[in-house]
Scaffold this active site. Structure first.
Site, PDB file in Angstrom:
ATOM      1  N   GLU A  52      -4.040  15.259 -34.522  1.00 21.06           N
ATOM      2  CA  GLU A  52      -2.789  15.177 -33.773  1.00 21.06           C
ATOM      3  C   GLU A  52      -1.651  14.999 -34.780  1.00 21.06           C
ATOM      4  OE1 GLU A  52      -1.898  11.664 -31.442  1.00 21.06           O
ATOM      5  OE2 GLU A  52      -0.464  12.785 -30.241  1.00 21.06           O
ATOM      6  N   CYS A  72       4.107  12.682 -27.372  1.00 22.04           N
ATOM      7  CA  CYS A  72       2.691  12.973 -27.092  1.00 22.04           C
ATOM      8  C   CYS A  72       2.507  14.424 -26.688  1.00 22.04           C
ATOM      9  CB  CYS A  72       2.158  12.037 -26.019  1.00 22.04           C
ATOM     10  SG  CYS A  72       3.199  11.966 -24.564  1.00 22.04           S
ATOM     11  N   GLU A  79      -3.325   6.741 -21.384  1.00 25.37           N
ATOM     12  CA  GLU A  79      -2.477   7.891 -21.726  1.00 25.37           C
ATOM     13  C   GLU A  79      -2.503   8.009 -23.238  1.00 25.37           C
ATOM     14  OE1 GLU A  79      -1.382   9.931 -19.683  1.00 25.37           O
ATOM     15  OE2 GLU A  79      -1.376   8.869 -17.767  1.00 25.37           O
ATOM     16  N   LYS A 122       2.920  -5.564 -23.363  1.00 30.95           N
ATOM     17  CA  LYS A 122       2.794  -5.737 -24.816  1.00 30.95           C
ATOM     18  C   LYS A 122       3.507  -4.541 -25.458  1.00 30.95           C
ATOM     19  CE  LYS A 122       0.741  -5.393 -28.977  1.00 30.95           C
ATOM     20  NZ  LYS A 122       1.872  -4.806 -29.704  1.00 30.95           N
TER      21      LYS A 122
END
Ligand code: NAP
Length: 476
Positions: free
Chosen positions: A380, A278, A244, A169
């Site tokens: 973040e 990330c 993750e 996906k």
């Protein structure tokens, strides 16, 4: 562009489509089907039917196909990079790098084709046992928009070489490169049904995929919040998960560090991919005694970064990928100004001028003297804003660095072996860099701790995530 189900490119059965927009220009690049619950069921069924055939091929046969695909990807690197830049926004040089990364990862797993086998286990007094490793069945991969090609490889490499079939996906903002890469895998000989891609919203395609009873394992990369939702849904079917998730990586610059190298590392670590990595440097802690000099050099480096449409070869930083990210970064920086959460040394604005008027551009931004409770340190920051905090010594730096719910990466910059050792031992992170930041390699396991996730990608460890281990006890 269509979805790939059972080796065929098909349109959505309900015939609804959504737009893929170039984040640098606002132009329409393509339209893809808005997948439904039915599309998910059909693609899972295709993957399920293909499983026995694929699992019974030898790992070497599978490696032959993946290796051929990697070769075609290398030949078409430039055109794939253009597609990636158009839909994601990153500069062409970074896009080429990512496409090469895709081929490298596939080739690495081809090299491991003969490596996964069980063990012989000697049992005192009672004889012996042996272990057998088997593919799991239909696996699901759900991926984000920041590195769509590389993260696709991190999942399909170990999943396919070990004999599983896969449902991928893609992120709704960046499905085109994934579809182009899937088409190359078919061209290289991947049998129908082994890799299926359904485009469409995460809440529909992603959730139905995770809930499907035929899916045995989910490998998810994305935000921590979405990862928790995926884990919740997967728990009811007791499925294996690899998660993750996000990170807020600290970079620690000691007073004995090579400051030129540290500045280069911070610039690349923070502004690569417009800060949307990330493991980007998301918080920087520098010793007070060298802070002024370091910040000055950093400011000059940021001034020299050229922001623009990634299609132009001299551009260092493209736009943010989407309006949600863009609005978030603008709001964070407005907060810095309005709530006195630090001093903006450079950047802090949407760049002006015709070339910037239709894209999600934001200036590379340096904020210093950021207070401990600032949003810049707690959230973040997935964009081109670098908060810098002055610290007295290593103890204070480590304590501040660990003051986060995340634990993805961290770097320490020093020439002192004791400081390096202490940093490696005490920083809470799945990956620690010494005098560098951001480097990843197919050979080295990658993955976070705490709210940055569960499980590993890359390296031989990632293979175990896609293999079931059965123990056979023998009576003697
Ligand atoms: P996201 O919003 O969590 O989306 C990731 C993927 O999940 C997309 O394909 C998304 O589909 C899908 N999704 C959304 N809601 C879902 C649901 N309820 N159930 C199942 N799937 C769902 O993350 P993102 O904004 O794309 O990516 C940025 C994040 O990824 C950052 O936090 C970054 O740190 C993290 N990341 C982590 C790593 C790592 O290896 N640790 C690597 C790269 C990125 P739609 O696109 O259709 O919404």
């Amino acid at each position: 562009m269509k979805m790939q189900i059972d080796g065929k490119f098909v349109e959505a059965f309900n015939k609804e489509f959504f737009d893929i927009i170039n984040p640098a220009t606002g132009e329409l690049i393509d339209r893809v089907p808005k997948g439904t619950e039915d599309d998910v069921a059909i693609a899972v069924e295709a993957a399920s039917l293909a499983f026995n055939g694929w699992a019974s091929t030898s790992p070497q046969q599978r490696a032959g196909i993946l290796y051929r695909a990697a070769g075609i990807v290398r030949q078409r690197k430039d055109e794939l990079a253009v597609l990636l830049t158009q839909e994601q926004g990153k500069p062409l040089a970074e896009a080429r790098n990512e496409i090469e990364g895709f081929a490298n990862v596939l080739e690495y797993y081809c090299g491991l084709a003969s490596s996964f086998h069980g063990d012989f286990v000697l049992i005192p007094q009672n004889g012996y046992a042996f272990t057998v490793k088997k593919p799991l069945g239909v696996c699901a991969a759900i991926i984000p928009w920041n590195m769509p090609a590389l993260i696709m490889a991190w999942k399909i490499g170990p999943a396919l070489i070990s004999g599983n079939t896969l449902f991928l996906k893609p992120a709704s903002n960046t499905p085109l490169t994934n579809l182009a890469l899937a088409s190359i895998l078919s061209e290289a000989g991947l049998p129908p049904g082994v890799l299926n891609i359904v485009t469409g919203p995460g809440e529909v395609v992603g959730e139905n995929l995770v809930k499907s009873l035929k899916v045995k394992k989910i490998s998810f990369t994305g935000e921590a919040r979405t990862g928790k939702r995926v884990a919740e849904l997967a728990a009811s079917g007791m499925k294996r998960v690899t998660l993750e998730l996000g990170g807020s990586d600290p970079m620690l610059v000691c007073d004995d560090a090579n400051l030129e190298d540290a500045v280069t590392g911070a610039l690349r670590g923070r502004f690569y991919n417009c800060g949307q990595t990330c493991t980007a440097v998301k918080r920087l802690f520098v010793f007070e005694s060298v802070a002024e000099e370091f910040i000055k050099k950093l400011e000059t480096g940021i001034w020299n970064l050229k922001v623009g449409n990634g299609m132009h070869e001299n551009v260092d930083m493209g736009p943010l990928n989407n309006s949600r990210q863009w609005e978030y970064i603008k709001e964070l920086v407005t907060d810095v100004e309005e709530k006195d959460e630090g001093r903006i040394v450079t950047g802090g604005k949407v760049p002006e001028g015709g070339a910037y008027s239709r894209g999600y551009f934001f200036e590379p931004t340096l904020v210093v003297d950021v207070p401990k409770d600032s949003r810049l340190l707690k959230e973040e920051v997935f964009g081109p804003v670098l908060p810098v905090v002055r610290v007295k010594n290593l103890d204070e730096a480590i304590e501040a660095a660990n003051n986060t719910c995340y634990g993805l990466g961290a770097s320490i910059w020093t020439k002192n072996i004791d400081r390096a050792r202490i940093g490696c031992e005490q920083l809470n992170a799945g990956i620690i860099w010494l005098n560098q930041h951001l480097k990843v390699a197919p050979e080295a396991p990658f993955g976070g701790t705490r709210e940055s996730g569960i499980g590993k990608e890359n390296g031989p460890d990632a293979l175990s995530e896609y293999l079931g281990l059965k123990t056979v006890m023998l009576k003697t």
